[in-house]
Motif scaffolding. Structure first.
Motif, PDB file in Angstrom:
ATOM      1  N   UNK A 290      13.481 -36.134   0.269  1.00 27.80           N
ATOM      2  CA  UNK A 290      13.559 -34.714  -0.069  1.00 27.80           C
ATOM      3  C   UNK A 290      12.197 -34.224  -0.553  1.00 27.80           C
ATOM      4  N   UNK A 291      11.376 -33.835   0.374  1.00 25.04           N
ATOM      5  CA  UNK A 291      10.088 -33.270   0.029  1.00 25.04           C
ATOM      6  C   UNK A 291      10.250 -31.817  -0.405  1.00 25.04           C
ATOM      7  N   UNK A 292       9.201 -31.278  -0.990  1.00 18.21           N
ATOM      8  CA  UNK A 292       9.206 -29.869  -1.364  1.00 18.21           C
ATOM      9  C   UNK A 292       9.318 -28.999  -0.117  1.00 18.21           C
ATOM     10  N   UNK A 293       9.749 -27.766  -0.327  1.00 16.55           N
ATOM     11  CA  UNK A 293       9.973 -26.866   0.805  1.00 16.55           C
ATOM     12  C   UNK A 293       8.708 -26.643   1.623  1.00 16.55           C
ATOM     13  N   UNK A 294       7.545 -26.551   0.961  1.00 16.57           N
ATOM     14  CA  UNK A 294       6.319 -26.284   1.712  1.00 16.57           C
ATOM     15  C   UNK A 294       5.951 -27.473   2.582  1.00 16.57           C
ATOM     16  N   UNK A 295       6.391 -28.690   2.215  1.00 16.90           N
ATOM     17  CA  UNK A 295       6.158 -29.852   3.067  1.00 16.90           C
ATOM     18  C   UNK A 295       7.101 -29.808   4.264  1.00 16.90           C
ATOM     19  N   UNK A 296       8.359 -29.498   4.015  1.00 18.93           N
ATOM     20  CA  UNK A 296       9.327 -29.397   5.110  1.00 18.93           C
ATOM     21  C   UNK A 296       8.939 -28.293   6.098  1.00 18.93           C
ATOM     22  N   UNK A 297       8.259 -27.274   5.574  1.00 18.59           N
ATOM     23  CA  UNK A 297       7.880 -26.172   6.466  1.00 18.59           C
ATOM     24  C   UNK A 297       6.923 -26.643   7.567  1.00 18.59           C
ATOM     25  N   UNK A 298       6.129 -27.675   7.303  1.00 22.53           N
ATOM     26  CA  UNK A 298       5.247 -28.227   8.333  1.00 22.53           C
ATOM     27  C   UNK A 298       6.058 -28.796   9.488  1.00 22.53           C
ATOM     28  N   UNK A 299       7.103 -29.530   9.146  1.00 22.87           N
ATOM     29  CA  UNK A 299       7.964 -30.101  10.174  1.00 22.87           C
ATOM     30  C   UNK A 299       8.678 -28.998  10.955  1.00 22.87           C
ATOM     31  N   UNK A 300       9.138 -27.983  10.245  1.00 25.55           N
ATOM     32  CA  UNK A 300       9.797 -26.862  10.921  1.00 25.55           C
ATOM     33  C   UNK A 300       8.841 -26.191  11.903  1.00 25.55           C
ATOM     34  N   UNK A 301       7.605 -25.990  11.477  1.00 25.17           N
ATOM     35  CA  UNK A 301       6.630 -25.349  12.353  1.00 25.17           C
ATOM     36  C   UNK A 301       6.413 -26.150  13.626  1.00 25.17           C
ATOM     37  N   UNK A 302       6.314 -27.460  13.507  1.00 22.54           N
ATOM     38  CA  UNK A 302       6.112 -28.309  14.691  1.00 22.54           C
ATOM     39  C   UNK A 302       7.309 -28.220  15.628  1.00 22.54           C
ATOM     40  N   UNK A 303       8.515 -28.340  15.067  1.00 24.32           N
ATOM     41  CA  UNK A 303       9.724 -28.295  15.898  1.00 24.32           C
ATOM     42  C   UNK A 303       9.867 -26.933  16.559  1.00 24.32           C
TER      43      UNK A 303
END
Length: 360
Positions: A290-303
């Protein structure tokens, strides 16, 4: 007193006795009549000339497709205001505009007729010299594009089908010989036969899959050949001249966070590469926790970017699809479900049993 009546009669009588004088008066009268007739004929000729000129102007306007000064101009394509403006122009300028309009319409008709003729020839199987030249031009263009693609694919093969290229692409050292042929020769547990068969289908159409953005999600416990199969897909892509990249999700997210703070230019280049490379392998998705939201946002951007641009994505994970749905947002999972086929590896760890060694 002298009788005026008698004088008049005498004058008449005198005229009768002097016929030459009468003839002179008659000649003068006839000359005046002829002069009037000449004037009338001249006036008629002038009117005829004016009418002829008027008819000529009407024909010019009619040929140009515009009857200037009339109320009916449905074919002219001009408004009444524009027609009134034309009527106010000097005749030479108006005639020049009308001739230009006529020439434009003639060229349009010629183009339409040429298009109709080409279509008729096509239906009848007749090739004109122009059609043959256009067909040859398209053929040459297609050959040039095919040759360029062949050269690009050959460059990818030379670059990545070697240790240095595989290292640049991120493939771990233990999996750089993990082709599907090598894996199959060492034997596949029966529980993994179905995933292997579907992955072989994917490899046989890897060009089409990469162009359409079709991917795979390999799920199952540790040690069930998920990463091995993912790397075999990458090696097959290299053999077809398709560029690919391998990323361990935990390391990738940490690197992106660091680059964003330290080097924005390098961060932008890395993100662009991850979003645009034709084939991307994300290994061990979900292990980052469970990373912070700003870290997860990187993965979302790639997908999101890869989904929008039809870029293939291969994912390996120890989590079931249900657990992935609980860990990631619905926006990510919805896109993954649309483009990726889920293959479950339902068997025990092959590492613990020491029954498979890719480096042996």
């Amino acid at each position: 007193m002298r009788d005026t009546h008698n004088d008049t009669r005498g004058y008449i009588c005198n005229d009768q006795h002097n016929p030459h004088q009468y003839d002179t008066i008659s000649d003068q009268h006839n000359n005046k009549t002829n002069t009037n007739n000449t004037d009338t004929n001249t006036y008629t000729n002038i009117n005829t000339s004016i009418n002829t000129n008027a008819n000529t102007d009407t024909n010019v306007n009619s040929d140009a497709g515009l009857n200037v000064g009339t109320d009916s101009n449905s074919d002219s394509g001009l408004s009444q205001e524009e027609i009134s403006h034309l009527n106010e122009m000097a005749p030479e300028l108006r005639d020049a505009l009308l001739r230009l309009r006529k020439n434009i319409r003639i060229r349009q008709r010629e183009k339409e007729q040429a298009a109709e003729a080409r279509e008729l020839n096509r239906l009848m199987g007749i090739k004109t010299p122009e059609d043959a030249a256009e067909e040859q031009r398209l053929l040459n263009l297609r050959r040039a594009m095919d040759e360029q693609e062949r050269q690009n694919r050959e460059a990818v093969r030379r670059k990545f089908l070697c240790n240095s290229g595989m290292e640049e692409a991120g493939i771990p050292l233990a999996f750089r010989t993990a082709t599907m042929e090598a894996v199959s020769r060492r034997g596949i547990p029966e529980a993994l036969e179905y995933p292997r068969m579907r992955i072989c289908d994917y490899l046989s159409g890897i060009d089409k899959c990469c162009k359409s953005g079709t991917g795979l999600i390999l799920t199952g416990p540790c040690g069930t050949l998920k990463t091995t199969f993912a790397c075999s897909i990458m090696l097959e892509a290299f053999a077809h001249g398709i560029e690919a990249r391998f990323e361990l999700v935990m390391s990738m997210l940490d690197r992106l966070v660091m680059l964003e703070k330290a080097n924005r230019e390098e961060y932008s280049r890395t993100m662009h590469k991850l979003c645009t490379v034709p084939l991307l392998v994300l290994d061990d998705l979900g292990a980052e926790g469970h990373h912070a939201d700003f870290v997860r946002s990187k993965l979302e951007q790639i997908v999101f970017q890869r989904h929008a641009n039809n870029r293939a994505l291969i994912i390996t994970t120890n989590l079931s699809p249900q657990k992935l749905a609980g860990l990631y947002s619905g926006r990510i999972m919805d896109r993954l479900r649309e483009r990726c086929l889920v293959l479950e590896h339902n068997c025990g760890s092959l590492r613990a049993k020491n029954v498979f060694s890719i480096t042996a």
